[in-house]
Design a protein around this motif. Structure first.
Motif, short mmCIF file in Angstrom:
data_model
loop_
_atom_site.label_atom_id
_atom_site.label_comp_id
_atom_site.label_asym_id
_atom_site.label_seq_id
_atom_site.Cartn_x
_atom_site.Cartn_y
_atom_site.Cartn_z
N SER A 231 1.64 -0.57 -7.74
CA SER A 231 1.48 -1.47 -6.87
C SER A 231 2.16 -2.73 -6.78
O SER A 231 3.00 -2.92 -7.78
CB SER A 231 -0.17 -2.11 -6.71
N GLN B 82 -1.77 -7.14 -2.55
CA GLN B 82 -2.08 -6.01 -1.76
C GLN B 82 -3.59 -5.88 -1.68
O GLN B 82 -4.30 -6.13 -2.50
CB GLN B 82 -1.70 -4.72 -2.24
N LEU C 186 -3.44 -1.63 -9.87
CA LEU C 186 -3.45 -2.27 -8.74
C LEU C 186 -3.22 -3.77 -9.20
O LEU C 186 -3.36 -4.16 -10.03
CB LEU C 186 -4.61 -2.00 -8.14
#
Length: 207
Positions: A117, A121, A168
């Motif tokens: 990632s 986000q 992430l």
């Protein structure tokens, strides 16, 4: 939905380049070798979907190094029911602050990074995937060098310590019911101040 059927690497590359909201790019069973990128975004009501026939639809990096097999630059993109294998990195969401992307029923193997990632986000959904890294059981940090001996005799403890299964950054993600093995870190959220990220019911077999 606008169905776009592909059966070859060339057709897949063309479909990704021409993708518009509402496209459902459906991969027939087969091997698609190379690196692929999707630059368009879908919408909340018309996402762009990349959907295969499960493990029979393989995105194969061909053993490339320093590469991503599939790069997604937009938002509201779903990657579903494909296999991704044989590269440094499998799937990366490359645009800062992208939102509402989905990865489900994807089988990732023989990589150092499964799903990656960029900062800020939001609201990704990562579910029902199988991720298999390069660390072989029963290797652990201090035995990783012996388990993965390259024949040079050089001892490097923890050579896979920075391999990530699901990586992430940002806010509001849901990571659920994934099966993960063979990475230095199975799952991580790597952004200072990140909040509202749920890791629920994942099986980490070894790491």
């Amino acid at each position: 939905p606008h169905a776009v059927a592909v059966t070859s690497t060339t057709e897949l590359t063309s479909a990704l380049a021409a993708a518009q909201p509402g496209d459902v790019i459906t991969l027939a069973a087969g091997t698609y070798t190379g690196q692929f990128a999707l630059h368009a975004s879908g919408t909340a009501t018309d996402p762009i979907v990349i959907r295969g026939a499960g493990d029979a639809s393989i995105l194969d990096g061909g053993g490339c190094t320093g590469c991503n097999v599939l790069e997604v630059y937009g938002s509201f993109v779903h990657v579903e029911s494909v296999a991704i294998a044989h590269a440094t990195r499998a799937l990366r969401f490359q645009t800062q602050a992208a939102s509402d992307n989905v990865v489900r029923r994807v089988h990732i193997s023989d990589v150092q990074l499964g799903i990656g990632s960029q900062p800020d986000q939001t609201d990704f959904y990562v579910a029902d995937n199988i991720l298999e890294g390069r660390v072989q059981w029963p290797c652990v940090y201090t035995s990783d060098d012996a388990c993965n001996d390259d024949g040079t005799g050089t001892i490097v403890h923890g050579q896979h310590a920075n391999d990530d299964g699901i990586h992430l950054a940002g806010y509001g993600h849901v990571v659920t019911h994934n099966r993960i093995s063979g990475f230095g870190d199975a799952m991580k959220i790597e952004q200072p101040g990140a909040k509202s990220v749920d890791f629920i019911g994942n099986d980490v077999l070894w790491t």
